[in-house]
Design a protein around this motif. Structure first.
Motif, PDB file in Angstrom:
ATOM      1  N   ASN A 100      41.574  40.974  62.464  1.00  0.00           N
ATOM      2  CA  ASN A 100      40.288  40.720  63.126  1.00  0.00           C
ATOM      3  C   ASN A 100      40.453  39.865  64.371  1.00  0.00           C
ATOM      4  O   ASN A 100      39.813  40.116  65.407  1.00  0.00           O
ATOM      5  N   ASN A 101      41.308  38.848  64.284  1.00  0.00           N
ATOM      6  CA  ASN A 101      41.536  37.979  65.441  1.00  0.00           C
ATOM      7  C   ASN A 101      42.181  38.742  66.595  1.00  0.00           C
ATOM      8  O   ASN A 101      41.768  38.601  67.756  1.00  0.00           O
ATOM      9  N   LEU A 102      43.184  39.533  66.285  1.00  0.00           N
ATOM     10  CA  LEU A 102      43.844  40.317  67.332  1.00  0.00           C
ATOM     11  C   LEU A 102      42.872  41.309  67.969  1.00  0.00           C
ATOM     12  O   LEU A 102      42.831  41.451  69.196  1.00  0.00           O
ATOM     13  N   GLU A 103      42.097  41.984  67.130  1.00  0.00           N
ATOM     14  CA  GLU A 103      41.145  42.960  67.665  1.00  0.00           C
ATOM     15  C   GLU A 103      40.112  42.276  68.558  1.00  0.00           C
ATOM     16  O   GLU A 103      39.755  42.796  69.621  1.00  0.00           O
ATOM     17  N   SER A 104      39.662  41.108  68.153  1.00  0.00           N
ATOM     18  CA  SER A 104      38.692  40.374  68.963  1.00  0.00           C
ATOM     19  C   SER A 104      39.287  39.961  70.296  1.00  0.00           C
ATOM     20  O   SER A 104      38.621  40.034  71.343  1.00  0.00           O
ATOM     21  N   MET A 105      40.559  39.543  70.289  1.00  0.00           N
ATOM     22  CA  MET A 105      41.203  39.158  71.550  1.00  0.00           C
ATOM     23  C   MET A 105      41.363  40.354  72.485  1.00  0.00           C
ATOM     24  O   MET A 105      41.121  40.248  73.689  1.00  0.00           O
ATOM     25  N   VAL A 106      41.766  41.485  71.926  1.00  0.00           N
ATOM     26  CA  VAL A 106      41.891  42.688  72.742  1.00  0.00           C
ATOM     27  C   VAL A 106      40.537  43.053  73.352  1.00  0.00           C
ATOM     28  O   VAL A 106      40.429  43.342  74.552  1.00  0.00           O
ATOM     29  N   GLN A 107      39.501  43.009  72.539  1.00  0.00           N
ATOM     30  CA  GLN A 107      38.172  43.369  73.027  1.00  0.00           C
ATOM     31  C   GLN A 107      37.679  42.397  74.096  1.00  0.00           C
ATOM     32  O   GLN A 107      37.047  42.814  75.076  1.00  0.00           O
ATOM     33  N   LEU A 108      37.975  41.115  73.930  1.00  0.00           N
ATOM     34  CA  LEU A 108      37.605  40.136  74.955  1.00  0.00           C
ATOM     35  C   LEU A 108      38.315  40.449  76.272  1.00  0.00           C
ATOM     36  O   LEU A 108      37.708  40.394  77.347  1.00  0.00           O
ATOM     37  N   GLY A 109      39.601  40.758  76.178  1.00  0.00           N
ATOM     38  CA  GLY A 109      40.347  41.097  77.385  1.00  0.00           C
ATOM     39  C   GLY A 109      39.810  42.341  78.059  1.00  0.00           C
ATOM     40  O   GLY A 109      39.625  42.369  79.281  1.00  0.00           O
ATOM     41  N   GLN A 110      39.528  43.352  77.266  1.00  0.00           N
ATOM     42  CA  GLN A 110      39.007  44.599  77.831  1.00  0.00           C
ATOM     43  C   GLN A 110      37.628  44.390  78.448  1.00  0.00           C
ATOM     44  O   GLN A 110      37.322  44.927  79.513  1.00  0.00           O
ATOM     45  N   ALA A 111      36.799  43.588  77.784  1.00  0.00           N
ATOM     46  CA  ALA A 111      35.464  43.318  78.323  1.00  0.00           C
ATOM     47  C   ALA A 111      35.536  42.561  79.647  1.00  0.00           C
ATOM     48  O   ALA A 111      34.637  42.676  80.487  1.00  0.00           O
ATOM     49  N   ALA A 112      36.626  41.812  79.830  1.00  0.00           N
ATOM     50  CA  ALA A 112      36.826  41.074  81.074  1.00  0.00           C
ATOM     51  C   ALA A 112      37.492  41.934  82.148  1.00  0.00           C
ATOM     52  O   ALA A 112      37.783  41.448  83.239  1.00  0.00           O
ATOM     53  N   GLY A 113      37.751  43.210  81.827  1.00  0.00           N
ATOM     54  CA  GLY A 113      38.315  44.121  82.813  1.00  0.00           C
ATOM     55  C   GLY A 113      39.821  44.220  82.818  1.00  0.00           C
ATOM     56  O   GLY A 113      40.398  44.802  83.740  1.00  0.00           O
ATOM     57  N   ALA A 114      40.477  43.671  81.801  1.00  0.00           N
ATOM     58  CA  ALA A 114      41.944  43.686  81.757  1.00  0.00           C
ATOM     59  C   ALA A 114      42.468  44.866  80.945  1.00  0.00           C
ATOM     60  O   ALA A 114      41.840  45.287  79.964  1.00  0.00           O
ATOM     61  N   ARG A 115      43.605  45.374  81.366  1.00  0.00           N
ATOM     62  CA  ARG A 115      44.376  46.294  80.537  1.00  0.00           C
ATOM     63  C   ARG A 115      45.168  45.440  79.563  1.00  0.00           C
ATOM     64  O   ARG A 115      45.786  44.452  79.961  1.00  0.00           O
ATOM     65  N   VAL A 116      45.208  45.829  78.290  1.00  0.00           N
ATOM     66  CA  VAL A 116      45.766  44.957  77.258  1.00  0.00           C
ATOM     67  C   VAL A 116      46.938  45.630  76.556  1.00  0.00           C
ATOM     68  O   VAL A 116      46.888  46.826  76.240  1.00  0.00           O
ATOM     69  N   ALA A 117      47.969  44.836  76.312  1.00  0.00           N
ATOM     70  CA  ALA A 117      49.114  45.276  75.516  1.00  0.00           C
ATOM     71  C   ALA A 117      49.338  44.291  74.379  1.00  0.00           C
ATOM     72  O   ALA A 117      49.148  43.082  74.537  1.00  0.00           O
TER      73      ALA A 117
END
Length: 198
Positions: A100-117
């Motif tokens: 859940n924590n990882l998914e939330s971090m990915v979603q925060l990054g994506q919502a901020a316009g970042a490509r995430v790895a």
């Protein structure tokens, strides 16, 4: 001349490395760490990005999730590379919470316009095969749910090489850092490429 170069660098798109001791160059000179080597590789490849290392030794996914919003606001990255979870596993934290924590971090990054790895990890089987498998599967589940890029096991090229680690047997030594970068680069390069061509 130096001031002009600094201004250009500060205006460059940002790739934010958000990890734990593996990315914070624990126990070795910071300039020997894989993140510093990544900046050199990015420059050699002709990408304009500035690498910002926001990694903290000992960080967990829960701590990362608390820290990430401020880092996204401060740096406004085009790329977010998350290398977290190892400390969750070493502490035997529930894998569902880590997922859940990882998914939330990915979603925060994506919502901020970042490509995430995501740079995935494994933990020793002495934690129990069921837990070790669930831990490793967390990264694949998050990547599938979010569309984030995934490197399944960041330490794969050195995991079985005792001479690649510091005496604690946990943290890679300076000599191992180029191997980690070579392993990660094929998963990371497409993010830099697509960020540059947009």
């Amino acid at each position: 001349m130096l001031a002009a170069q600094t201004a250009v660098a500060n205006d460059a798109p940002v790739a934010l490395i958000f990890g734990d001791s593996l990315s914070a160059a624990y126990g070795i000179p910071r300039d020997d760490g894989w993140v510093h080597l990544l900046q050199q590789r990015v420059r050699q490849a002709g990408y304009p990005h500035r690498i910002v290392n926001a990694s903290v030794s000992g960080e967990t996914t829960a701590g990362g999730l608390r820290r990430l919003p401020a880092q996204l606001e401060r740096h406004r990255p085009d790329i977010l590379i998350i290398e977290l979870g190892g400390n969750d596993g070493l502490r035997g934290q529930p894998t569902a919470a880590m997922t859940n924590n990882l998914e939330s971090m990915v979603q925060l990054g994506q919502a901020a316009g970042a490509r995430v790895a995501l740079l995935g990890m494994r933990i020793p089987s002495n934690y129990g095969p069921a837990y070790a498998q669930a831990f490793h599967q967390s990264y694949a589940d998050v990547a599938e749910a979010t569309g984030a890029a995934l490197l399944p096991f960041f330490l794969e090229p050195i995991a079985l090489s005792q001479d690649a680690f510091l005496p604690d047997g946990i943290h890679p030594n300076a000599g191992a850092q180029p191997r980690l970068l070579e392993h990660a680069w094929p998963a990371l390069q497409p993010l830099f490429k697509s960020s540059t061509t947009d």
